[in-house]
Design a protein around this motif. Structure first.
Motif, mmCIF file in Angstrom:
data_model
loop_
_atom_site.group_PDB
_atom_site.id
_atom_site.type_symbol
_atom_site.label_atom_id
_atom_site.label_comp_id
_atom_site.label_asym_id
_atom_site.label_seq_id
_atom_site.Cartn_x
_atom_site.Cartn_y
_atom_site.Cartn_z
ATOM 1 N N CYS A 59 0.032 -3.060 1.166
ATOM 2 C CA CYS A 59 -1.202 -2.732 1.867
ATOM 3 C C CYS A 59 -0.838 -1.845 3.059
ATOM 4 C CB CYS A 59 -1.879 -4.015 2.337
ATOM 5 S SG CYS A 59 -3.292 -3.701 3.421
ATOM 6 N N CYS A 62 -1.727 -4.196 6.433
ATOM 7 C CA CYS A 62 -1.073 -5.468 6.755
ATOM 8 C C CYS A 62 0.270 -5.634 6.040
ATOM 9 C CB CYS A 62 -1.992 -6.645 6.446
ATOM 10 S SG CYS A 62 -2.163 -6.973 4.684
ATOM 11 N N CYS A 127 -5.270 -4.263 0.767
ATOM 12 C CA CYS A 127 -5.356 -5.535 0.046
ATOM 13 C C CYS A 127 -6.812 -5.920 -0.139
ATOM 14 C CB CYS A 127 -4.576 -6.616 0.788
ATOM 15 S SG CYS A 127 -5.162 -6.917 2.457
#
Ligand code: ZN
Ligand code: ZN
Length: 177
Positions: A59, A62, A127
């Motif tokens: 992602c 993150c 994500c």
């Protein structure tokens, strides 16, 4: 290895598969399967790459690992002719094809396939659309909850609170109260 100038007139079909193929950065392809078709077209080569794989990356906010199915179906013209390459596209039959410069007489099959998948790979994968990302101070994944760095009110305002403060800005408040 494909010898581009010794292709049979009816073209060459190659199928391949690899368990894992690294891409740029820290991404990779898993369970990659492809079919490549190379057909001589005058001095140039018509190329078709079709395939599928699982793209493995992270992602972009993150950094958690992500898997995405990825399919490729692309057709282009390989040419040694710098004029044709400079024009960028070429009409073959009813198709407008991108022209790719192929200065060598041979072509590495896996390399062509890897390039086509690289073009299809997600640029800024997330994500989830509302991924909150990582705290720039302590590195905590905000999707798993707030960290201790800053009080709640200091953090990036949510869409709701932005809408709320916009609405409030329209209301004239008595400065004395
Ligand atoms: Zn994320
Ligand atoms: Zn923090």
């Amino acid at each position: 290895m494909i010898d581009l100038y010794k292709l049979p007139p009816e073209g060459l079909r190659l199928n391949g598969a690899v368990d894992r193929l690294p891409l740029e950065g820290d991404a990779a392809l898993r369970d990659l399967e492809w079919a490549l078709f190379a057909l001589p077209s005058g001095q140039d080569i018509f190329l078709e790459v079709k395939g599928q794989a699982i793209w493995e990356g992270t992602c972009s906010r993150c950094l958690v690992p992500l898997d995405r199915p990825l399919a490729v179906s692309s057709q282009f013209l390989g040419s040694k002719d710098p004029d044709l390459v400079g024009r960028g596209a070429h009409t073959l039959g009813s198709q407008d094809l991108d022209v790719v410069f192929l200065p060598e007489d041979t072509l590495e099959e896996a390399e062509v396939v890897r390039e086509q998948f690289e073009l299809q790979a997600p640029m800024h994968p997330l994500c989830s659309d509302d991924c909150k990302g990582l705290c720039p101070t302590c590195g905590k994944n905000w999707n798993k909850g707030p960290c201790q760095c800053r009080p709640e009110a200091d953090r990036a305002p949510s869409a709701l609170s932005r809408a709320l403060s916009k609405a409030l800005a329209g209301i004239k408040l008595d400065p004395e109260s």
